[in-house]
Write a protein that holds these residues in place. Structure first.
Motif, PDB file in Angstrom:
ATOM      1  N   ALA A  31       0.951  -1.305  -0.091  1.00  0.00           N
ATOM      2  CA  ALA A  31      -0.135  -0.088  -0.096  1.00  0.00           C
ATOM      3  C   ALA A  31       0.868   1.159  -0.075  1.00  0.00           C
ATOM      4  CB  ALA A  31      -0.930   0.096   1.221  1.00  0.00           C
ATOM      5  N   TRP A  32       0.337   2.302  -0.935  1.00  0.00           N
ATOM      6  CA  TRP A  32       1.206   3.675  -0.783  1.00  0.00           C
ATOM      7  C   TRP A  32       0.313   4.460   0.395  1.00  0.00           C
ATOM      8  CZ3 TRP A  32       5.647   4.650  -2.776  1.00  0.00           C
ATOM      9  CH2 TRP A  32       5.896   6.007  -2.928  1.00  0.00           C
ATOM     10  N   PRO A  33       1.378   5.451   1.276  1.00  0.00           N
ATOM     11  CA  PRO A  33       2.692   5.522   0.976  1.00  0.00           C
ATOM     12  C   PRO A  33       3.302   4.489   2.014  1.00  0.00           C
ATOM     13  CG  PRO A  33       1.998   7.237   2.183  1.00  0.00           C
ATOM     14  CD  PRO A  33       0.595   6.427   1.865  1.00  0.00           C
ATOM     15  N   ALA A  34       2.389   3.597   2.679  1.00  0.00           N
ATOM     16  CA  ALA A  34       3.343   2.847   3.596  1.00  0.00           C
ATOM     17  C   ALA A  34       4.324   1.890   3.137  1.00  0.00           C
ATOM     18  CB  ALA A  34       2.203   1.727   4.267  1.00  0.00           C
ATOM     19  N   LEU A  35       4.119   1.514   1.947  1.00  0.00           N
ATOM     20  CA  LEU A  35       5.528   0.846   1.338  1.00  0.00           C
ATOM     21  C   LEU A  35       6.777   1.518   1.871  1.00  0.00           C
ATOM     22  CD1 LEU A  35       6.357  -1.143  -0.647  1.00  0.00           C
ATOM     23  CD2 LEU A  35       6.257   0.246  -2.514  1.00  0.00           C
ATOM     24  N   ILE A  36       6.772   2.640   1.624  1.00  0.00           N
ATOM     25  CA  ILE A  36       8.319   3.502   2.048  1.00  0.00           C
ATOM     26  C   ILE A  36       8.820   3.166   3.401  1.00  0.00           C
ATOM     27  CG2 ILE A  36       9.470   5.418   2.338  1.00  0.00           C
ATOM     28  CD1 ILE A  36       7.713   6.731   0.273  1.00  0.00           C
ATOM     29  N   ASP A  37       8.030   2.982   4.273  1.00  0.00           N
ATOM     30  CA  ASP A  37       8.283   2.594   5.749  1.00  0.00           C
ATOM     31  C   ASP A  37       8.608   1.119   5.860  1.00  0.00           C
ATOM     32  OD1 ASP A  37       8.269   5.055   6.747  1.00  0.00           O
ATOM     33  OD2 ASP A  37       6.187   4.952   7.429  1.00  0.00           O
ATOM     34  N   GLN A  38       7.715   0.407   4.842  1.00  0.00           N
ATOM     35  CA  GLN A  38       8.010  -1.091   4.798  1.00  0.00           C
ATOM     36  C   GLN A  38       9.373  -1.555   4.455  1.00  0.00           C
ATOM     37  OE1 GLN A  38       4.081  -1.883   3.088  1.00  0.00           O
ATOM     38  NE2 GLN A  38       3.894  -3.414   4.725  1.00  0.00           N
ATOM     39  N   VAL A  39      10.074  -0.975   3.362  1.00  0.00           N
ATOM     40  CA  VAL A  39      11.010  -1.125   2.870  1.00  0.00           C
ATOM     41  C   VAL A  39      12.204  -0.597   3.805  1.00  0.00           C
ATOM     42  CG1 VAL A  39      12.723  -0.501   1.018  1.00  0.00           C
ATOM     43  CG2 VAL A  39      10.475  -0.978   0.468  1.00  0.00           C
ATOM     44  N   ALA A  40      11.972   0.530   4.376  1.00  0.00           N
ATOM     45  CA  ALA A  40      12.752   1.313   5.284  1.00  0.00           C
ATOM     46  C   ALA A  40      13.216   0.276   6.609  1.00  0.00           C
ATOM     47  CB  ALA A  40      12.531   2.309   5.879  1.00  0.00           C
ATOM     48  N   GLN A  41      12.052  -0.607   6.987  1.00  0.00           N
ATOM     49  CA  GLN A  41      12.469  -1.282   8.070  1.00  0.00           C
ATOM     50  C   GLN A  41      12.576  -2.927   7.854  1.00  0.00           C
ATOM     51  OE1 GLN A  41       8.138  -0.997   9.923  1.00  0.00           O
ATOM     52  NE2 GLN A  41       8.506   1.387  10.179  1.00  0.00           N
ATOM     53  N   GLY A  42      13.037  -2.974   6.342  1.00  0.00           N
ATOM     54  CA  GLY A  42      13.477  -4.175   6.016  1.00  0.00           C
ATOM     55  C   GLY A  42      12.448  -5.453   5.669  1.00  0.00           C
ATOM     56  N   GLU A  43      11.338  -4.773   5.590  1.00  0.00           N
ATOM     57  CA  GLU A  43      10.015  -6.078   5.413  1.00  0.00           C
ATOM     58  C   GLU A  43      10.113  -6.459   4.018  1.00  0.00           C
ATOM     59  OE1 GLU A  43       5.917  -4.965   6.720  1.00  0.00           O
ATOM     60  OE2 GLU A  43       6.818  -3.816   8.267  1.00  0.00           O
ATOM     61  N   PHE A  44      10.416  -5.329   3.169  1.00  0.00           N
ATOM     62  CA  PHE A  44      10.686  -5.756   1.781  1.00  0.00           C
ATOM     63  C   PHE A  44      12.329  -5.470   1.395  1.00  0.00           C
ATOM     64  CE2 PHE A  44       6.276  -4.419   1.541  1.00  0.00           C
ATOM     65  CZ  PHE A  44       5.725  -5.667   1.548  1.00  0.00           C
ATOM     66  N   ASP A  45      12.799  -6.194   0.597  1.00  0.00           N
ATOM     67  CA  ASP A  45      14.130  -5.986  -0.086  1.00  0.00           C
ATOM     68  C   ASP A  45      14.156  -4.733  -0.915  1.00  0.00           C
ATOM     69  OD1 ASP A  45      15.291  -8.366   1.294  1.00  0.00           O
ATOM     70  OD2 ASP A  45      14.458  -9.581  -0.569  1.00  0.00           O
ATOM     71  N   THR A  46      13.293  -4.539  -1.650  1.00  0.00           N
ATOM     72  CA  THR A  46      13.065  -3.230  -2.417  1.00  0.00           C
ATOM     73  C   THR A  46      11.773  -2.726  -2.726  1.00  0.00           C
ATOM     74  OG1 THR A  46      13.975  -2.419  -4.673  1.00  0.00           O
ATOM     75  CG2 THR A  46      13.113  -4.421  -4.705  1.00  0.00           C
ATOM     76  N   GLY A  47      11.454  -1.502  -3.411  1.00  0.00           N
ATOM     77  CA  GLY A  47      10.238  -1.280  -3.636  1.00  0.00           C
ATOM     78  C   GLY A  47      10.237  -0.468  -4.907  1.00  0.00           C
ATOM     79  N   ALA A  48       9.035  -0.662  -5.817  1.00  0.00           N
ATOM     80  CA  ALA A  48       8.909  -0.238  -7.167  1.00  0.00           C
ATOM     81  C   ALA A  48       7.832   0.350  -7.204  1.00  0.00           C
ATOM     82  CB  ALA A  48       9.535  -0.960  -8.049  1.00  0.00           C
TER      83      ALA A  48
END
Length: 218
Positions: A31-48
């Motif tokens: 979900a946007w913009p939560a994706l940025i925090d999820q990547v920052a916290q390492g839940e995802f390796d990358t976001g696009a």
């Protein structure tokens, strides 16, 4: 979405990056913009997904090199003859624009329109586009690459105002210190050099789409 289900520029780009780097891309919809925090916290390796590179976001995530530059533009109804230029819309005190929450498009709309009174924000751009088609708003502000896709799908209902409002470089995001940044940058450079980037642009955004490398630093 599973790896075989996802369709779009980012899916094809990451499939190609993983061919170059000998990895397997596993896609999850965020979900946007939560994706940025999820990547920052390492839940995802990358976001696009058309993520503009901003100084504010650089404080919490690392970016790849920019892979294209897009302009933000207004999309309006095809039959709407009130707005032939972006300034026409900006100057219309009754004009309501829709966009997606937490995006640079939303921030630019606030700047152009002097606040939030004329903005109707949605969780996703498809909802914003549907609001325009339904006549609930007068325009959508969106990156031209994405806008071309929506206009193409609704060519009998929508058109783009050609005036570019702001140019944004796009990049993939990673957790701070990620070891993926350097190899992904190498893969992106190879894709630029061998024409893969241009092929993807034409495939998803049409023959008239060009990636403006001249605007990309580095």
């Amino acid at each position: 979405a599973g790896e075989t289900e996802g369709q779009g520029w980012d899916y094809d780009a990451w499939r190609h990056i993983c061919e170059v780097l000998n990895c397997v891309a596993e896609f999850e919809v965020g979900a946007w913009p939560a994706l940025i925090d999820q990547v920052a916290q390492g839940e995802f390796d990358t976001g696009a997904d058309g993520i503009s590179i901003t100084d504010e976001r650089k404080e919490v995530v690392d970016y790849s090199d920019p892979y294209m530059v897009v302009e933000q533009k207004f999309v309006v109804q095809l039959a709407d003859d009130r707005y032939t230029t972006a300034q026409d819309f900006i100057d219309d005190p009754e004009g309501i624009v829709s966009t997606q929450v937490g995006t640079t498009n939303y921030e630019l709309a606030k700047t152009l329109l002097g606040g939030e009174e004329r903005i109707k924000a949605f969780d996703t751009f498809p909802l914003a586009i549907q609001a325009l088609i339904a006549g609930d708003v007068d325009a959508v502000i969106i990156d031209d690459a994405a806008g071309l896709g929506y206009v193409g799908e609704n060519a009998d209902q929508l058109k783009t105002i050609d005036d570019g409002l702001q140019s944004d470089p796009l990049g993939f995001i990673f957790p701070k210190g990620s070891e993926l940044v350097a190899p992904v940058n190498l893969a992106l450079q190879q894709m630029k050099d061998d024409g893969t980037m241009e092929e993807l642009g034409v495939k998803f955004f049409g023959a008239g789409f060009t990636i403006t490398y001249d605007d990309i630093d580095g």
